[in-house]
Design a protein around this motif. Structure first.
Motif, PDB file in Angstrom:
ATOM      1  N   LEU A   1     118.351  78.089 -11.514  1.00 42.97           N
ATOM      2  CA  LEU A   1     118.605  78.912 -12.703  1.00 42.97           C
ATOM      3  C   LEU A   1     118.005  80.299 -12.532  1.00 42.97           C
ATOM      4  CD1 LEU A   1     119.834  78.782 -15.521  1.00 42.97           C
ATOM      5  CD2 LEU A   1     117.615  78.134 -16.400  1.00 42.97           C
TER       6      LEU A   1
ATOM      7  N   PHE B   1     114.070  79.685 -21.227  1.00 45.66           N
ATOM      8  CA  PHE B   1     114.268  78.260 -20.936  1.00 45.66           C
ATOM      9  C   PHE B   1     113.414  77.406 -21.874  1.00 45.66           C
ATOM     10  CE2 PHE B   1     113.555  74.416 -18.332  1.00 45.66           C
ATOM     11  CZ  PHE B   1     114.867  74.101 -18.043  1.00 45.66           C
TER      12      PHE B   1
ATOM     13  N   THR C   1     113.279  84.023 -17.284  1.00 50.68           N
ATOM     14  CA  THR C   1     113.910  82.706 -17.244  1.00 50.68           C
ATOM     15  C   THR C   1     113.034  81.681 -17.936  1.00 50.68           C
ATOM     16  OG1 THR C   1     114.761  83.350 -15.097  1.00 50.68           O
ATOM     17  CG2 THR C   1     115.077  81.076 -15.736  1.00 50.68           C
TER      18      THR C   1
ATOM     19  N   PHE D   1     115.587  74.493 -12.221  1.00 45.90           N
ATOM     20  CA  PHE D   1     114.910  75.704 -12.678  1.00 45.90           C
ATOM     21  C   PHE D   1     114.959  76.793 -11.620  1.00 45.90           C
ATOM     22  CE2 PHE D   1     111.282  78.339 -13.863  1.00 45.90           C
ATOM     23  CZ  PHE D   1     111.647  78.615 -15.169  1.00 45.90           C
TER      24      PHE D   1
ATOM     25  N   THR E   1     121.207  73.915 -21.311  1.00 46.79           N
ATOM     26  CA  THR E   1     120.419  75.125 -21.581  1.00 46.79           C
ATOM     27  C   THR E   1     120.636  76.171 -20.495  1.00 46.79           C
ATOM     28  OG1 THR E   1     118.769  73.699 -22.566  1.00 46.79           O
ATOM     29  CG2 THR E   1     118.104  75.956 -22.105  1.00 46.79           C
ATOM     30  N   GLY E   2     120.628  75.700 -19.240  1.00 45.41           N
ATOM     31  CA  GLY E   2     120.840  76.622 -18.134  1.00 45.41           C
ATOM     32  C   GLY E   2     122.196  77.295 -18.226  1.00 45.41           C
TER      33      GLY E   2
ATOM     34  N   MET F   1     118.803  70.178 -19.868  1.00 47.88           N
ATOM     35  CA  MET F   1     118.447  71.306 -19.003  1.00 47.88           C
ATOM     36  C   MET F   1     119.694  71.992 -18.491  1.00 47.88           C
ATOM     37  SD  MET F   1     115.546  70.150 -16.450  1.00 47.88           S
ATOM     38  CE  MET F   1     114.700  68.683 -16.833  1.00 47.88           C
TER      39      MET F   1
END
Lengths: 373, 166
Positions: B23, A211, A207, B20, A148-149, A145
């Protein structure tokens, strides 16, 4: 002339290599196959789960000792205070880790509290009954994660910058991603939410699309990550969708739930119908994000299981027919999985936008479902 | 379902939410915001440019139409001006003719009147001279006739005879 000839020789040698290897197999064939099947099954199960170390591949040498190639990740536990240590202490689940007088053991990629001997007790359905401390470890999924972020930040930051440097025209990789961004804006956000409110949701929709898509694509690489096929990850995403939908819901949205018929019926008529209708509507609130999380989880998990099973077949068949057949099949499924990776990201984003559309839909605008047919 | 619950990792859930949300916020500030703005600006720019081009085209057409109209108007104006000039010329000529005729007539009339006056004066003068001459002649005649007494009586008688006759 010499080069193609040499290649052909090499090809023939390579093909017969397999036969030679098969001939030197020591164990009897029948038992071996059963063992192999369970091994593959366990391997797939292991792969589907999160892991406390980043393993690229493992080998077993002639003495039956496993060698793992990868790097350990930090383990963070909440067990009477914060316990932080490196996952290398587990030795890939082979040893009991001792930290500050507490003993922990890995069992099926989960950390259990145990004693110095590493005893794990099971209930009837073969689930361990040992205490599971709260596990906030930076696992393989968390690392992916983060990667990826970071990738998204770099990628889209450079896209944003390229506009300034090139008079409003994207350059480089941005040329590929810009149409996708525009597609999400025009055909997902504006189409489902409407011109008036879509801007609020754009950051989330963009996003979540990239994502999920990027993580799905990482899942297709031999790195062996399965982030979007993890129920905790999809739950987190679905819960965010749930909160955004209900926190931005307007009067019409709530009226639709608690008074769906409106003025269409006198109050005494509503009384009976609403006893059934309102609970269903309220249930619907939760079912929508639940469907999101299960869909993504199931699709990605199924894809990984099918693909890995097909690859596993190569090792089970070990024949001239089975090998290429499995290879062909798994290649075909890989291609489909590439499509599924995109499709699932699209569906998740699309449905999230649809739910946001319901939440911001205003009465006089007409039915959003019918508007966009 | 048991498997799902058993597989659920609270830690991963926690990290997923934190990462998340972070982000989203970071991307919103550094990527999505600028990207969407840039794209929006570009689209607005294209729209404006198209509208401007359309306007320019329309203006161009207007200008052409205008110039044609002006040309037509100028031509018409020239026509009318020429026509007016011709009319004015004709009028001036006609006026001049009329005026000169009237003047001439007047002069002729004056001359005639003067001639008439002169003639009358001459005639009167002649009449005076004729009268005085006649008187002188008559005087001389009478003097001659009345120089004798009988002649005077004779005349008185004649005159008395005339009166009776009358």
């Amino acid at each position: 002339m010499q080069n193609p000839f040499l290649k052909r020789i090499l090809l023939v040698v390579a093909l017969f290599w397999g036969i030679g290897a098969f001939a030197t197999e020591k164990r009897p064939a029948g038992e071996d196959k059963e063992d192999l099947k369970t091994e593959i099954k366990e391997y797939i199960n292991h792969h589907l789960q999160d892991s406390h170390d980043f393993n690229f591949f493992s080998t077993t040498d002639d003495n039956g000792v496993a060698h793992h190639y990868g790097f350990p990740l930090p383990v963070i536990l909440w067990d009477n205070g914060l316990q932080v240590f490196s996952s290398s202490k587990f030795h890939h689940g082979e040893e009991v880790a001792e930290v500050n007088g507490n003993y922990y053991k890995l069992f099926h990629s989960k950390i259990y509290k145990t004693d110095a001997q590493g005893t794990i007790e099971f209930d009837e359905s073969h689930y361990p009954t040992n205490v599971r401390p709260l596990d906030f470890s930076i696992t393989k999924s968390v690392v992916m994660m983060l990667i990826t972020g970071l990738l998204m930040l770099l990628l889209f930051r450079s896209l944003a910058k390229s506009y300034k440097e090139n008079q409003g025209i994207a350059t480089g990789a941005g040329r590929f991603f810009e149409p996708i961004v525009l597609y999400i804006r025009d055909d997902i956000a504006i189409a489902n939410i409407g011109e008036k409110h879509y801007k609020r949701y754009m950051s989330f929709l963009l996003t979540i699309f990239f994502f999920i898509w990027f993580l799905n694509m990482f899942g297709q690489t031999p790195l062996g990550v399965n982030v979007t096929g993890n129920i905790a990850v999809t739950s987190a995403l679905a819960i965010i969708v749930f909160f955004i939908t209900n926190f931005t819901g307007n009067k019409t949205y709530w009226k639709h739930i608690f008074d769906p018929l409106g003025d269409g019926m006198p109050w005494y008529g509503k009384l009976i119908i609403y006893a059934i209708l309102v609970p269903i509507e309220i249930l619907g609130l939760f079912i929508k994000p639940f469907a999101l999380l299960i869909r993504l989880y199931a699709n990605m998990t199924a894809g990984h299981v099918v693909l890995m099973s097909l690859i596993g077949l190569i090792f089970i068949f070990k024949s001239w027919v089975g090998g290429p057949l499995s290879f062909g099949l798994s290649f075909a499924i890989s291609l489909i999985e590439l499509l599924v990776a995109l499709l699932q990201a699209y569906i998740f984003t699309m449905l999230a936008a649809l739910y946001f559309g319901f939440a911001t839909h205003e009465e006089h605008e007409g039915d959003p479902e019918l508007e966009h047919l | 379902m048991d498997k799902l619950v058993n597989d659920f990792s609270a830690g991963l859930f926690f990290w997923q939410i934190i990462l998340f949300v972070l982000l989203i916020l970071l991307l919103k500030k550094y990527a999505w915001g600028p990207i969407l703005n840039a794209v929006n600006d570009r689209e607005e720019g294209i729209k404006d440019a198209l509208a401007a081009a359309e306007n320019a085209k329309k203006e161009m057409q207007n200008v052409t139409a205008d110039s044609e109209r002006l040309l037509k108007e100028a031509r018409a104006e020239r026509e009318t001006m020429l026509k007016e000039a011709r009319e004015i010329k004709d009028k001036i000529v006609a006026d001049a003719k009329e005026l000169s005729k009237a003047e001439g007539d007047k002069m002729i009339a004056q001359a005639q009147a003067a001639i008439e006056g002169e003639k009358k004066a001459a005639i009167a003068d002649i009449k005076d001279q004729v009268a005085s001459l006649s008187l002188e002649i008559a005087e001389k005649i009478i003097k001659g006739q009345l120089s004798a007494k009988d002649k005077q009586l004779k005349l008185v008688e004649e005159m008395l005879g005339d009166i009776k006759l009358n």
